[in-house]
Design a protein around this motif. Structure first.
Motif, mmCIF file in Angstrom:
data_model
loop_
_atom_site.group_PDB
_atom_site.id
_atom_site.type_symbol
_atom_site.label_atom_id
_atom_site.label_comp_id
_atom_site.label_asym_id
_atom_site.label_seq_id
_atom_site.Cartn_x
_atom_site.Cartn_y
_atom_site.Cartn_z
ATOM 1 N N ALA A 140 15.857 25.716 -16.339
ATOM 2 C CA ALA A 140 14.771 25.470 -15.388
ATOM 3 C C ALA A 140 13.576 26.360 -15.688
ATOM 4 N N MET A 141 13.822 27.613 -16.049
ATOM 5 C CA MET A 141 12.733 28.531 -16.380
ATOM 6 C C MET A 141 12.010 28.094 -17.638
ATOM 7 N N VAL A 142 12.751 27.626 -18.631
ATOM 8 C CA VAL A 142 12.136 27.137 -19.872
ATOM 9 C C VAL A 142 11.297 25.898 -19.583
ATOM 10 N N ALA A 143 11.814 24.997 -18.754
ATOM 11 C CA ALA A 143 11.071 23.778 -18.415
ATOM 12 C C ALA A 143 9.774 24.116 -17.681
ATOM 13 N N LEU A 144 9.828 25.085 -16.763
ATOM 14 C CA LEU A 144 8.633 25.495 -16.033
ATOM 15 C C LEU A 144 7.604 26.104 -16.981
ATOM 16 N N ALA A 145 8.041 26.974 -17.873
ATOM 17 C CA ALA A 145 7.132 27.607 -18.838
ATOM 18 C C ALA A 145 6.496 26.556 -19.741
ATOM 19 N N THR A 146 7.284 25.598 -20.193
ATOM 20 C CA THR A 146 6.767 24.538 -21.058
ATOM 21 C C THR A 146 5.733 23.698 -20.317
ATOM 22 N N ALA A 147 5.990 23.394 -19.051
ATOM 23 C CA ALA A 147 5.045 22.603 -18.262
ATOM 24 C C ALA A 147 3.737 23.361 -18.087
ATOM 25 N N GLN A 148 3.814 24.655 -17.822
ATOM 26 C CA GLN A 148 2.596 25.455 -17.672
ATOM 27 C C GLN A 148 1.823 25.526 -18.984
ATOM 28 N N ARG B 197 -11.468 20.404 -35.289
ATOM 29 C CA ARG B 197 -10.067 20.021 -35.446
ATOM 30 C C ARG B 197 -9.178 21.212 -35.103
ATOM 31 N N LEU B 198 -8.345 21.033 -34.102
ATOM 32 C CA LEU B 198 -7.452 22.087 -33.633
ATOM 33 C C LEU B 198 -6.167 22.019 -34.445
ATOM 34 N N LEU B 199 -5.825 23.114 -35.100
ATOM 35 C CA LEU B 199 -4.738 23.095 -36.083
ATOM 36 C C LEU B 199 -3.439 23.711 -35.593
ATOM 37 N N ALA B 200 -3.499 24.829 -34.905
ATOM 38 C CA ALA B 200 -2.284 25.514 -34.459
ATOM 39 C C ALA B 200 -2.566 26.223 -33.145
ATOM 40 N N TRP B 201 -1.556 26.247 -32.282
ATOM 41 C CA TRP B 201 -1.706 26.799 -30.934
ATOM 42 C C TRP B 201 -0.707 27.922 -30.699
ATOM 43 N N LYS B 202 -1.151 28.931 -29.952
ATOM 44 C CA LYS B 202 -0.259 29.946 -29.391
ATOM 45 C C LYS B 202 -0.746 30.175 -27.966
ATOM 46 N N ILE B 203 0.135 29.935 -27.005
ATOM 47 C CA ILE B 203 -0.240 30.045 -25.596
ATOM 48 C C ILE B 203 0.656 31.067 -24.908
ATOM 49 N N ASP B 204 0.032 31.976 -24.159
ATOM 50 C CA ASP B 204 0.745 32.959 -23.340
ATOM 51 C C ASP B 204 0.229 32.831 -21.913
ATOM 52 N N ILE B 205 1.152 32.958 -20.955
ATOM 53 C CA ILE B 205 0.791 32.817 -19.543
ATOM 54 C C ILE B 205 1.453 33.930 -18.741
ATOM 55 N N LEU C 36 -3.158 33.852 -15.145
ATOM 56 C CA LEU C 36 -3.906 34.165 -16.353
ATOM 57 C C LEU C 36 -3.207 33.549 -17.561
ATOM 58 N N ALA C 37 -3.997 32.890 -18.400
ATOM 59 C CA ALA C 37 -3.427 32.297 -19.614
ATOM 60 C C ALA C 37 -4.342 32.604 -20.787
ATOM 61 N N HIS C 38 -3.742 32.611 -21.959
ATOM 62 C CA HIS C 38 -4.501 32.812 -23.184
ATOM 63 C C HIS C 38 -4.050 31.765 -24.197
ATOM 64 N N ALA C 39 -5.010 31.092 -24.783
ATOM 65 C CA ALA C 39 -4.721 30.120 -25.847
ATOM 66 C C ALA C 39 -5.451 30.568 -27.106
ATOM 67 N N TRP C 40 -4.701 30.754 -28.174
ATOM 68 C CA TRP C 40 -5.212 31.165 -29.477
ATOM 69 C C TRP C 40 -5.071 29.937 -30.364
ATOM 70 N N VAL C 41 -6.201 29.384 -30.794
ATOM 71 C CA VAL C 41 -6.173 28.090 -31.488
ATOM 72 C C VAL C 41 -6.953 28.186 -32.799
ATOM 73 N N THR D 118 -9.473 32.441 -22.756
ATOM 74 C CA THR D 118 -8.834 33.043 -21.597
ATOM 75 C C THR D 118 -9.094 32.092 -20.442
ATOM 76 N N LEU D 119 -8.018 31.691 -19.792
ATOM 77 C CA LEU D 119 -8.134 30.744 -18.684
ATOM 78 C C LEU D 119 -7.565 31.359 -17.415
ATOM 79 N N VAL D 120 -8.057 30.894 -16.281
ATOM 80 C CA VAL D 120 -7.568 31.339 -14.985
ATOM 81 C C VAL D 120 -7.237 30.097 -14.161
ATOM 82 N N ARG D 121 -6.128 30.191 -13.428
ATOM 83 C CA ARG D 121 -5.756 29.082 -12.534
ATOM 84 C C ARG D 121 -6.527 29.288 -11.242
#
Length: 145
Positions: free
Chosen positions: A11-19, A88-96, A100-105, A124-127
């Motif tokens: 359930a925790m993995v599914a929630l993280a993936t959804a976010q 063109r977006l090639l590779a993603w790394k997302i931390d939440i 607060l979230a960070h996407a490195w693309v 840097t994103l904010v909910r």
């Protein structure tokens, strides 16, 4: 007992993936608007306190430019009709962490089908609110030939 822990972990993995998907979608929506030169949709993607910076890699070292959302949107609105650009977006790394979230693309940028430059977009994103969507608070990018 082992089954309960397994279910909780899944359930925790599914929630993280959804976010992560929500954050990725917010960035993707920004780029759809960017490519369409849709400044209204781009503004919706931004937090009201947005900061924009670019770091150009030069032989003399990095050159940092800072731009307001208003300046960026005016520049997009001023792009000639026939000019086609694509990031063109090639590779993603997302931390939440909470709101607060960070996407490195990593990306490559093309103008009229020809590669102009590449680099990394650092979002840097904010909910907004407890059920609100993700908004871009800070965008910094590197630019290398």
């Amino acid at each position: 007992m082992k089954a309960i822990f397994t279910c909780m972990a899944l359930a925790m993995v599914a929630l993280a993936t959804a976010q992560e998907q929500e954050v990725k979608q917010a960035v993707t929506d920004f780029f759809v608007a960017f490519h369409a030169k849709d400044t209204v949709a781009m503004r919706r993607a931004f937090h009201k306190d947005l900061a924009l910076q670019s770091i150009s890699e030069t032989p003399k070292g990095p050159v940092i430019t800072t731009e307001t959302a208003k300046e960026m949107l005016a520049a997009i609105a001023g792009i000639p009709e026939g000019l086609v650009f694509e990031e063109r977006l090639l590779a993603w790394k997302i931390d939440i962490d909470g709101s607060l979230a960070h996407a490195w693309v990593t990306y490559e940028f093309y103008v009229n089908g020809k590669r102009s430059h590449g680099g990394v977009d650092s979002f840097t994103l904010v909910r907004e609110g407890t059920s609100g969507g993700w908004k871009i608070l800070h965008l910094a990018d590197t630019r290398r030939k």
